[in-house]
Design an enzyme around this catalytic site. Structure first.
Site, short mmCIF file in Angstrom:
data_model
loop_
_atom_site.label_atom_id
_atom_site.label_comp_id
_atom_site.label_asym_id
_atom_site.label_seq_id
_atom_site.Cartn_x
_atom_site.Cartn_y
_atom_site.Cartn_z
N THR A 104 -4.86 -0.31 0.68
CA THR A 104 -5.03 -0.41 2.12
C THR A 104 -3.91 0.33 2.84
OG1 THR A 104 -5.54 -1.97 3.91
CG2 THR A 104 -3.78 -2.61 2.41
N ASN A 105 -3.98 0.38 4.16
CA ASN A 105 -2.94 0.98 4.98
C ASN A 105 -2.27 -0.11 5.81
OD1 ASN A 105 -3.24 3.65 4.26
ND2 ASN A 105 -4.65 4.13 5.90
N HIS A 106 -1.08 0.18 6.28
CA HIS A 106 -0.34 -0.73 7.12
C HIS A 106 -0.85 -0.57 8.55
CE1 HIS A 106 2.84 -3.44 7.30
NE2 HIS A 106 3.86 -2.64 7.53
#
Ligand code: C5P
Length: 221
Positions: free
Chosen positions: A29-31
């Site tokens: 995932t991404n932040h």
């Protein structure tokens, strides 16, 4: 009564990260908290727009009068956005979409090998660029992109704007904005640049969202 410059306009917003599964318990995932995108959806609804918000996995409540579609992966976000795109007047892409996803999603949890054998290698493949694809539609909505750059902010953001074929890109001026409530934005278009908040400093994300929506309203005419 508050002015409603976007009354009768349809606005589509993406927000949050995407989540790309590896197996039933893991993923990439991404932040991204989704706060900026949710603030923009709220500000657009306050301005009278009919707002559809396509959200990745976030812990935020839906703004009033906003229709929300929850997705997990970039491909789900892509499909939801392209289904909603016809009839939209503006598309604001704030989502931090994962650039790659695992080629294979394992049906069962990957197990550690006995005796400390080698760690698995995860083959990755590219995800679709949702914003660039919407911008290439035959009669696209007015497209607004976001850029998080770690250096040469304006230069890299403007290059991204041209590459994606969009009229307006918004660069994050604040250094570490993830999950924070305040930020500063740099709007870049063909004509030049404009900072929000005006006169420098930072502002809370809802104020910035309202200023961005005011700017968008002027552009939509
Ligand atoms: O290319 P980059 O990811 O830096 O571009 C950021 C902008 O493009 C953001 O507006 C983001 O929401 C959008 N984007 C997208 N689909 C992708 C990657 C980025 O819509 N696969």
């Amino acid at each position: 009564l508050a002015p409603k410059p976007l009354r009768g306009r349809n606005v589509l917003v993406t927000a949050g990260p995407t989540f790309e599964p590896i197996d039933p318990v893991r993923g990439i995932t991404n932040h991204s908290s989704g706060k900026m995108g949710f603030a923009i959806a709220r500000a657009a609804a306050e301005a009278g727009a009919i707002v559809t918000l396509v959200a990745g996995p976030v812990h935020l409540s839906t703004p009033r009068h906003v229709r929300r579609i929850d997705v997990q992966t970039a491909r789900e976000m892509h499909d939801a956005v392209l289904r909603q795109a016809p009839g939209q007047h503006a598309f604001i892409a704030t989502a931090a979409v994962a650039d790659w996803r695992p080629v294979e999603v394992h049906e069962h949890k990957l197990k550690k090998a006995e005796g400390g054998a080698t760690a698995p290698t995860i083959a990755m493949t590219e995800n679709p660029d949702i914003l660039a694809e919407v911008a290439r539609l035959p009669s696209p909505p007015y497209c607004v992109g976001f850029a998080a750059e770690s250096e040469k902010l304006a230069e890299h953001a403007d290059a991204k704007r041209r590459r994606k074929g969009i009229p307006l890109i918004v660069a994050n001026l604040g250094p570490a904005t993830f999950g924070r409530d305040d930020n500063a934005l740099l709007l870049i278009d063909e004509q030049g640049q404009r900072e929000l908040p005006e006169g420098g400093g930072t502002a809370d994300k809802l104020s910035l969202a309202r200023a961005l929506i005011a700017e968008l309203s002027r552009r939509l005419g």
